[in-house]
Design a protein around this motif. Structure first.
Motif, PDB file in Angstrom:
ATOM      1  N   SER A  33     154.029  91.982 146.859  1.00 48.38           N
ATOM      2  CA  SER A  33     153.980  91.547 145.464  1.00 48.38           C
ATOM      3  C   SER A  33     154.400  92.680 144.558  1.00 48.38           C
ATOM      4  N   LYS A 158     146.952  75.971 140.413  1.00 47.37           N
ATOM      5  CA  LYS A 158     147.978  76.891 140.896  1.00 47.37           C
ATOM      6  C   LYS A 158     147.423  77.929 141.880  1.00 47.37           C
ATOM      7  N   TYR A 159     146.299  78.534 141.549  1.00 45.76           N
ATOM      8  CA  TYR A 159     145.764  79.603 142.387  1.00 45.76           C
ATOM      9  C   TYR A 159     145.179  79.071 143.689  1.00 45.76           C
ATOM     10  N   GLU A 160     144.546  77.919 143.622  1.00 41.62           N
ATOM     11  CA  GLU A 160     144.046  77.289 144.851  1.00 41.62           C
ATOM     12  C   GLU A 160     145.222  76.874 145.738  1.00 41.62           C
ATOM     13  N   GLN A 162     148.180  78.305 145.837  1.00 44.35           N
ATOM     14  CA  GLN A 162     148.754  79.510 146.432  1.00 44.35           C
ATOM     15  C   GLN A 162     147.918  79.973 147.624  1.00 44.35           C
ATOM     16  N   THR A 163     146.599  79.894 147.501  1.00 42.78           N
ATOM     17  CA  THR A 163     145.718  80.261 148.619  1.00 42.78           C
ATOM     18  C   THR A 163     145.967  79.334 149.797  1.00 42.78           C
ATOM     19  N   ARG A 164     146.042  78.053 149.539  1.00 42.70           N
ATOM     20  CA  ARG A 164     146.305  77.068 150.599  1.00 42.70           C
ATOM     21  C   ARG A 164     147.655  77.328 151.256  1.00 42.70           C
ATOM     22  N   VAL A 166     149.184  80.216 151.572  1.00 46.07           N
ATOM     23  CA  VAL A 166     149.087  81.375 152.459  1.00 46.07           C
ATOM     24  C   VAL A 166     148.383  80.987 153.760  1.00 46.07           C
ATOM     25  N   TRP A 167     147.359  80.140 153.686  1.00 51.28           N
ATOM     26  CA  TRP A 167     146.695  79.663 154.901  1.00 51.28           C
ATOM     27  C   TRP A 167     147.649  78.840 155.763  1.00 51.28           C
ATOM     28  N   GLU A 168     148.509  78.059 155.124  1.00 56.06           N
ATOM     29  CA  GLU A 168     149.518  77.289 155.872  1.00 56.06           C
ATOM     30  C   GLU A 168     150.488  78.238 156.574  1.00 56.06           C
ATOM     31  N   LYS A 170     149.821  81.266 157.527  1.00 56.06           N
ATOM     32  CA  LYS A 170     149.074  81.893 158.619  1.00 56.06           C
ATOM     33  C   LYS A 170     149.041  80.972 159.833  1.00 56.06           C
TER      34      LYS A 170
END
Length: 180
Positions: A33, A158-160, A162-164, A166-168, A170
């Motif tokens: 980032s 938006k932030y949730e 983005q977290t989801r 990143v988990w995808e 992973k």
């Protein structure tokens, strides 16, 4: 760490990154980032070129740049200062057309640029990336950049989302034994 490969596929070739990460681990996701214009895409391109140099296969998705613009930058970066020429009318450099085929041949089957037929819908892109990673036995997958992806299918703020996202990533990294 059961089910996750802990072997590194290799080094990025950028000393400060390699020193901190101890290699790019398969099954893991790294996030780069920074501020707009801070050279994040340039660093990622250099990592791809270093992978090619070391015989590792990479797949890249660019949500910002067309394939032509992405490759224009990649060719210029691969050519280096010795083989680029300055533009006459404005500041900057370009890779001459006679150099590009040599670079393309050198990259060969080690670098794949994702052909974006699905727009920026992450779920469709994710499915295609999984297939391509497994088919091409990729060592590295670059997703550039998070802000270009349509995460609205996650139906959250938006932030949730983005977290989801990143988990995808992973999940893809672990299931496909690749570093993203």
């Amino acid at each position: 760490l059961e089910g996750i490969s802990t072997r590194a596929f290799g080094w990025t070739g950028i000393n400060v990154i390699d020193k901190r990460m101890k290699g790019s681990q398969r099954g893991c996701v790294s996030v780069i980032s920074g501020l707009r214009g801070a050279a994040k895409s340039t660093i990622l391109s250099q990592i791809i070129l270093n992978c090619v140099q070391n015989g590792a296969t990479s797949i890249c998705y660019s949500g910002e740049l067309s394939s032509q613009r992405f490759m224009k930058w990649m060719y210029m970066q691969a050519a280096g200062k010795a083989y680029t020429k300055p533009y006459e009318l404005y500041e900057g450099y370009f890779c001459p057309n006679e150099i590009k085929p040599r670079i393309a041949e050198w990259m060969g089957d080690f670098m794949w640029l994702y052909n974006n037929h699905y727009g920026n819908n992450f779920q469709k892109i994710g499915e295609c990336l999984r297939t391509e990673i497994l088919t091409r036995k990729a060592d590295l997958c670059i997703v550039d950049n998070l802000m270009a992806l349509d995460l609205s299918t996650f139906d959250m703020d938006k932030y949730e989302a983005q977290t989801r996202f990143v988990w995808e990533l992973k999940d893809i990294a672990q299931n496909c034994d690749v570093h993203i």
